[in-house]
Design an enzyme around this catalytic site. Structure first.
Site, short mmCIF file in Angstrom:
data_model
loop_
_atom_site.label_atom_id
_atom_site.label_comp_id
_atom_site.label_asym_id
_atom_site.label_seq_id
_atom_site.Cartn_x
_atom_site.Cartn_y
_atom_site.Cartn_z
N LEU A 1 11.18 1.44 6.83
CA LEU A 1 10.73 1.92 5.51
C LEU A 1 11.33 3.04 4.92
CD1 LEU A 1 8.07 1.34 3.51
CD2 LEU A 1 7.26 3.23 4.90
N ARG B 1 7.89 4.10 -4.83
CA ARG B 1 8.03 3.27 -3.73
C ARG B 1 7.23 2.03 -4.07
NH1 ARG B 1 7.73 5.47 2.43
NH2 ARG B 1 5.62 5.52 1.59
N TYR C 1 0.87 -1.42 0.06
CA TYR C 1 -0.01 -0.11 -0.08
C TYR C 1 0.93 1.21 0.01
CZ TYR C 1 0.83 0.99 5.09
OH TYR C 1 1.48 1.24 6.23
N ARG D 1 -8.01 -20.25 -1.39
CA ARG D 1 -7.09 -20.30 -0.61
C ARG D 1 -5.69 -21.37 -0.77
NH1 ARG D 1 -4.94 -21.42 4.60
NH2 ARG D 1 -4.24 -19.75 5.80
#
Length: 285
Positions: free
Chosen positions: A203, A52, A33, A100
């Site tokens: 980050l 990024r 995100y 899944r």
């Protein structure tokens, strides 16, 4: 009034927006995100945030469903449709929906979701009072340089901060501060700004990069190194940077006052310069 959001190619009222229960972002946290700030209806450093995003996608072998130009166009359309003057735009990409199973599914297109959040950060009262920070052990995985949607450890850190009357948590590992739960951690000594080196442990903050880009203008030097919690408690000033906090003074760490419990001149100056940068839409690409 309902917001307009974006889900997999469609602009929808938020009440009508849905994602499959089999989406891998929901099942595995298999996604990434970004959050871009909006100030004066302008995107702030969006190109850098999307660069990024592309890096994070490459690190996990995820093909983005749109080009950078298309993503910027979606951001701008959401600003217009929601009459967003100040706030942020959240973007999330997951590996898509499939039954899944742990290995990457074949022939599945990534899911893309964006939404806006109106919020005041340019003139927030916290910029005048400063924020309180508490320390907590860093419980995260080893690849914090990837902006993953796996945010349980930061959620627990933020909850710990909230329960202790603080607005942010500084995570500590091997005796040194890594970063905030949702921010980059800084201390100030004289005319020197100190923050730890980029690595897999932190980050690479976009606002961090912006602050470093105007070092000459601000009159500060930068020392890229680790610092301990004890050193932070003894610092002249402390602050955090993030897309929605901008440059935010830290005036209390674990109940200990920094700069007599008030924002210091270095942080105030850096915030002024950054706000000017942000109001121009940023300059990072």
């Amino acid at each position: 009034m309902s917001r307009t959001v974006y889900v997999n190619g469609a602009y929808l009222p938020e009440e009508e927006a849905t994602i499959s229960i089999f989406d891998r972002g929901f099942i595995f946290g298999d996604g990434i995100y970004e959050v871009s700030a909006v100030l004066g209806a302008k995107l702030v450093d969006c190109e850098a945030h999307l660069a990024r995003l592309e890096r994070s996608a490459g690190e996990i072998g995820l093909d983005l469903p749109c080009s950078r130009a298309e993503l910027i166009a979606i951001h701008r359309e959401l600003i217009a449709r929601n009459s967003l003057d100040e706030g942020s735009i959240y973007l999330q990409v997951s590996r898509g929906a499939a039954d899944r199973d742990f290995p990457f599914p074949k022939g599945v297109k990534a899911s893309l979701v964006l939404f806006t959040q109106a919020r005041q950060f340019a003139n927030t009262p916290l910029a005048k009072t400063g924020i309180k920070v508490v320390s907590t052990p860093d419980l995260r995985w080893a690849r914090r340089d990837i902006k993953s949607v796996n945010l349980l450890a930061p959620v627990l850190a933020k909850q710990f901060a909230a329960e202790n009357g603080a607005q942010e948590a500084w995570m500590v590992e091997d005796g040194v501060v890594t970063e905030g739960a949702s921010s980059t951690a800084w201390i100030v000594k004289g005319k020197t700004l100190i923050s730890r080196p980029l690595s897999h442990k932190v980050l690479p903050g976009i606002t961090r990069t912006a602050v470093l880009a105007f070092l000459a203008e601000s009159g500060f030097t930068f020392e890229e190194r680790e610092f301990t919690l004890e050193e932070a408690l003894d610092a002249e000033e402390a602050f955090i940077t993030s897309a929605t906090s901008l440059v935010m003074p830290v005036t209390t760490i674990d109940g200990h006052s920094i700069h007599n419990g008030a924002p210091g001149p270095a942080t105030i100056r850096l915030r002024e310069i950054y706000l000017d940068h942000a109001r121009k839409g940023g300059v990072l690409g």
